[in-house]
Scaffold this motif. Structure first.
Motif, PDB file in Angstrom:
ATOM      1  N   GLU A  43       0.789  -1.305   0.058  1.00 23.39           N
ATOM      2  CA  GLU A  43       0.000   0.009   0.010  1.00 23.39           C
ATOM      3  C   GLU A  43       0.886   1.057   0.044  1.00 23.39           C
ATOM      4  O   GLU A  43       0.966   2.113   0.704  1.00 23.39           O
ATOM      5  CB  GLU A  43      -0.758  -0.090   1.284  1.00 23.39           C
ATOM      6  CG  GLU A  43      -1.971  -1.265   1.396  1.00 23.39           C
ATOM      7  CD  GLU A  43      -2.912  -1.004   2.589  1.00 23.39           C
ATOM      8  OE1 GLU A  43      -2.995   0.227   2.883  1.00 23.39           O
ATOM      9  OE2 GLU A  43      -3.243  -2.137   2.877  1.00 23.39           O
ATOM     10  N   VAL A  45       2.358   4.992  -0.926  1.00 23.26           N
ATOM     11  CA  VAL A  45       1.831   6.236  -0.314  1.00 23.26           C
ATOM     12  C   VAL A  45       1.103   6.815  -1.780  1.00 23.26           C
ATOM     13  O   VAL A  45       1.654   6.572  -2.838  1.00 23.26           O
ATOM     14  CB  VAL A  45       2.837   7.431  -0.183  1.00 23.26           C
ATOM     15  CG1 VAL A  45       2.336   8.862  -0.072  1.00 23.26           C
ATOM     16  CG2 VAL A  45       3.610   6.898   1.311  1.00 23.26           C
ATOM     17  N   ASP A  46      -0.096   7.136  -1.476  1.00 22.81           N
ATOM     18  CA  ASP A  46      -0.945   7.672  -2.657  1.00 22.81           C
ATOM     19  C   ASP A  46      -0.095   8.857  -3.423  1.00 22.81           C
ATOM     20  O   ASP A  46       0.583   9.798  -2.759  1.00 22.81           O
ATOM     21  CB  ASP A  46      -2.408   8.406  -2.071  1.00 22.81           C
ATOM     22  CG  ASP A  46      -3.136   8.914  -3.157  1.00 22.81           C
ATOM     23  OD1 ASP A  46      -2.987   8.345  -4.294  1.00 22.81           O
ATOM     24  OD2 ASP A  46      -4.097   9.532  -3.066  1.00 22.81           O
ATOM     25  N   ASN A  47      -0.165   9.048  -4.578  1.00 23.32           N
ATOM     26  CA  ASN A  47       0.384  10.193  -5.440  1.00 23.32           C
ATOM     27  C   ASN A  47      -0.161  11.506  -5.111  1.00 23.32           C
ATOM     28  O   ASN A  47       0.882  12.271  -5.061  1.00 23.32           O
ATOM     29  CB  ASN A  47      -0.004  10.004  -7.174  1.00 23.32           C
ATOM     30  CG  ASN A  47       0.544   8.511  -7.758  1.00 23.32           C
ATOM     31  OD1 ASN A  47       1.960   8.244  -6.943  1.00 23.32           O
ATOM     32  ND2 ASN A  47       0.151   8.373  -8.833  1.00 23.32           N
ATOM     33  N   ARG A  48      -1.150  11.578  -4.662  1.00 20.72           N
ATOM     34  CA  ARG A  48      -1.703  13.069  -4.475  1.00 20.72           C
ATOM     35  C   ARG A  48      -0.986  13.287  -3.066  1.00 20.72           C
ATOM     36  O   ARG A  48      -0.614  14.598  -2.866  1.00 20.72           O
ATOM     37  CB  ARG A  48      -3.156  13.032  -4.199  1.00 20.72           C
ATOM     38  CG  ARG A  48      -3.785  13.015  -5.254  1.00 20.72           C
ATOM     39  CD  ARG A  48      -5.403  13.355  -5.193  1.00 20.72           C
ATOM     40  NE  ARG A  48      -5.949  12.024  -5.889  1.00 20.72           N
ATOM     41  CZ  ARG A  48      -7.014  11.605  -5.608  1.00 20.72           C
ATOM     42  NH1 ARG A  48      -7.841  11.778  -4.911  1.00 20.72           N
ATOM     43  NH2 ARG A  48      -7.558  10.554  -6.427  1.00 20.72           N
ATOM     44  N   GLU A  49      -1.092  12.423  -1.954  1.00 21.24           N
ATOM     45  CA  GLU A  49      -0.375  12.686  -0.889  1.00 21.24           C
ATOM     46  C   GLU A  49       1.301  12.941  -1.103  1.00 21.24           C
ATOM     47  O   GLU A  49       1.768  13.958  -0.666  1.00 21.24           O
ATOM     48  CB  GLU A  49      -0.242  11.574   0.110  1.00 21.24           C
ATOM     49  CG  GLU A  49      -1.694  11.231   0.611  1.00 21.24           C
ATOM     50  CD  GLU A  49      -1.690  10.108   1.640  1.00 21.24           C
ATOM     51  OE1 GLU A  49      -0.790  10.009   2.356  1.00 21.24           O
ATOM     52  OE2 GLU A  49      -2.531   9.308   1.481  1.00 21.24           O
TER      53      GLU A  49
END
Length: 139
Positions: A43, A45-49
């Motif tokens: 999982e 880190v989200d690209n947006r984060e």
């Protein structure tokens, strides 16, 4: 480098407290790299984060540069004020609540800012006088 101007009040305790409550660029990078190193591979880190954190880093760098530029301007302003006081009659408040009057005869530049030497009307020479101690400048 703390810099004070004529009439300013320097409170070193509040400056120290402010420095302890802030994060600098190096701390931010360490925190950011630790987050990347210890993230869950299943999982990530989200690209947006990730982009938001990069934007925060960019903002931190711009703020640091602005702070450095402002500090440089304050140093130049303080130096200019000190030099403009040469051969001027000034009044300064001392710790006992009285004021001394004299002529600025020298300016010394130290790491903590300019310091004045003042020859009082009684002939005594006061050294290491900060700009913030000047209460009145007479022409």
């Amino acid at each position: 480098m703390p810099v004070d101007a004529i009439g300013s009040i320097l409170n070193p305790a509040s400056a120290t407290a402010t420095r302890q409550n802030t994060i600098d660029q190096e701390d931010f990078i360490k925190l950011f790299l630790s987050q990347l190193q210890f993230q869950d591979p299943l999982e990530p880190v989200d690209n947006r984060e990730f982009l938001a954190q990069l934007a925060q880093f960019s903002n931190l760098e711009q703020t640091r540069q602005t702070s450095q530029n402002t500090e440089g301007l304050l140093v130049m302003n303080s130096s200019s004020q000190a030099l403009n006081l040469l051969n001027k009659t000034v009044s300064l408040a001392n710790g006992s609540g009285t004021t001394d009057t004299g002529t600025v005869i020298a300016v010394q530049f130290t790491t903590s800012g300019p310091e004045l030497s003042i020859q009082t009307t009684s002939g005594q020479v006061l050294t290491n006088v900060r700009l913030s101690q000047i209460s009145l400048v007479k022409q």
